[in-house]
Motif scaffolding. Structure first.
Motif, PDB file in Angstrom:
ATOM      1  N   LEU A  32      -8.378   4.871  -8.181  1.00  0.00           N
ATOM      2  CA  LEU A  32      -7.260   4.267  -7.463  1.00  0.00           C
ATOM      3  C   LEU A  32      -7.660   4.022  -6.016  1.00  0.00           C
ATOM      4  CD1 LEU A  32      -4.353   6.505  -8.822  1.00  0.00           C
ATOM      5  CD2 LEU A  32      -5.256   4.376  -9.782  1.00  0.00           C
ATOM      6  N   ALA A  33      -7.283   2.863  -5.482  1.00  0.00           N
ATOM      7  CA  ALA A  33      -7.724   2.472  -4.141  1.00  0.00           C
ATOM      8  C   ALA A  33      -6.625   1.698  -3.430  1.00  0.00           C
ATOM      9  CB  ALA A  33      -8.995   1.631  -4.237  1.00  0.00           C
ATOM     10  N   LEU A  34      -6.891   1.333  -2.179  1.00  0.00           N
ATOM     11  CA  LEU A  34      -6.025   0.430  -1.429  1.00  0.00           C
ATOM     12  C   LEU A  34      -6.461  -0.993  -1.749  1.00  0.00           C
ATOM     13  CD1 LEU A  34      -6.009   3.206   0.189  1.00  0.00           C
ATOM     14  CD2 LEU A  34      -5.392   1.822   2.183  1.00  0.00           C
ATOM     15  N   ALA A  35      -5.491  -1.871  -1.981  1.00  0.00           N
ATOM     16  CA  ALA A  35      -5.796  -3.248  -2.361  1.00  0.00           C
ATOM     17  C   ALA A  35      -5.201  -4.230  -1.364  1.00  0.00           C
ATOM     18  CB  ALA A  35      -5.249  -3.543  -3.762  1.00  0.00           C
ATOM     19  N   THR A  36      -5.983  -5.265  -1.046  1.00  0.00           N
ATOM     20  CA  THR A  36      -5.522  -6.371  -0.222  1.00  0.00           C
ATOM     21  C   THR A  36      -5.803  -7.667  -0.975  1.00  0.00           C
ATOM     22  OG1 THR A  36      -7.661  -6.530   0.919  1.00  0.00           O
ATOM     23  CG2 THR A  36      -5.986  -5.128   1.930  1.00  0.00           C
ATOM     24  N   TYR A  37      -5.190  -8.756  -0.532  1.00  0.00           N
ATOM     25  CA  TYR A  37      -5.496 -10.037  -1.145  1.00  0.00           C
ATOM     26  C   TYR A  37      -6.811 -10.547  -0.574  1.00  0.00           C
ATOM     27  CZ  TYR A  37      -4.299 -14.162  -3.852  1.00  0.00           C
ATOM     28  OH  TYR A  37      -4.294 -15.160  -4.816  1.00  0.00           O
TER      29      TYR A  37
END
Length: 333
Positions: free
Chosen positions: A243-248
């Motif tokens: 699980l991670a941080l997601a950006t576009y």
């Protein structure tokens, strides 16, 4: 030494003197090509993990994420060169016997480690990209951080309307890195946290309803089909994967900011840097002069990864396995 035909007494040791990861590099203005390269490399490792070899390459799955033309990309890659272990044996085993960091992690040792920072002060940036997400956050005055609502690692007290959890702490970490006058008292002014359902995850980022979404699974579909960029994983879940941080992925500067903000918390734990000693974190010129102390401010606000984990142990359970710090010579594949 051998290839250069060096004459004289020398011995090739069997211990690696560096733990720096080496990788393939692509331009940052073609995310589809970068994704293609990333997942071919991942396929080599996954094939070895599942004991799929050059001879059994047809067992690799087909995929349409890059279009019909490339549906057999994984099969073709393994059929051409074999899995990671076969490649290593063919090219390196006689010189550097495979051990420790270059073997497949079986889940019993940690995968939490920072990537090398390089020369952080050597290449100055002019600052925010005009019209970019980092500039918009700064002008708006607060970060919009989403947490997938089905994930217990980021939760909302419906009575007090206050969020908490591992994912929430990373929302605060980003705000601390962006806003210099961030404090414990002002953190909720600078950080707006929202529950997000997985079906609206990609559109929320694409339409700039959210700046970042936390606790998103790193997988092929989320990366390529949903066009997300990821930080290093902040938690390995046996049910949901990393699980991670997601950006576009349309804003490279912001994706980099998020990536290195997360890596900073790993770096701090590796060097035993805490809130109290946050000034030991390096300065950097990569995002403009205002963000020069971003890593110091992040650790001052939330502490290192171990500190964050310890605060959330009730939700996460005892720290073990892949969520441990990767110590010297532990498996990193």
């Amino acid at each position: 030494m051998r290839t250069r035909k060096v004459i004289g007494p020398y011995k090739i040791g069997n211990q690696l003197m560096s733990n720096h990861p080496l990788a393939m590099v692509t331009r940052d203005d073609d995310p589809s090509w970068s994704d293609f390269v990333t997942w071919v490399l991942q396929a080599l490792i996954i094939a070895e993990k599942h004991n799929i070899t050059q001879q059994t390459a047809s067992e690799m799955p087909a995929t349409d994420v890059f279009g019909e033309k490339f549906k057999n990309m994984f099969v073709n890659a393994i059929r051409a060169v074999g899995n990671y272990g076969e490649i290593y044996t063919r090219h390196l085993e006689d010189v550097i016997p495979r051990q420790d960091m270059n073997v497949i992690n079986d889940g019993t040792s940690g995968l939490i480690f920072s990537h090398p920072f390089g020369n952080l002060l050597g290449s100055a940036s002019s600052g925010h990209v005009e019209g970019g997400i980092l500039e918009k956050i700064f002008q708006r005055g607060y970060l919009k951080c989403g947490i997938l609502d089905q994930n217990t690692l980021g939760r909302f007290d419906t009575e007090k309307h206050t969020p908490s959890g591992l994912g929430v702490d990373y929302c605060y970490a980003l705000s601390a890195g962006i806003f210099r006058d961030y404090t414990e008292e002002t953190k909720n002014n600078y950080t707006k946290i929202f529950p997000i359902v997985s079906t609206s995850m990609s559109s929320s980022l694409n339409q700039h309803e959210m700046d970042v979404i936390n606790l998103v699974e790193v997988n092929l579909i989320n990366d390529v089909s949903k066009k997300l960029s990821f930080s290093q994983p902040i938690f390995y879940n046996s049910q949901e994967g990393p699980l991670a941080l997601a950006t576009y992925q349309d804003d490279v500067q912001w994706a980099y900011f998020v990536y290195w903000a997360v890596s900073a918390t790993f770096y701090a734990e590796e060097r035993n840097i805490t809130k109290e000693s946050s000034n030991e974190m390096p300065l950097l010129n990569l995002f403009g002069p205002h963000h020069k102390p971003m890593m110091r401010n992040i650790i001052k606000a939330v502490g290192n990864y171990g500190d964050i984990y310890d605060r959330n142990t009730d939700d996460l359970g005892p720290r073990a396995g892949l969520n441990m710090l990767s110590i010297k010579n532990s498996s990193r594949l």
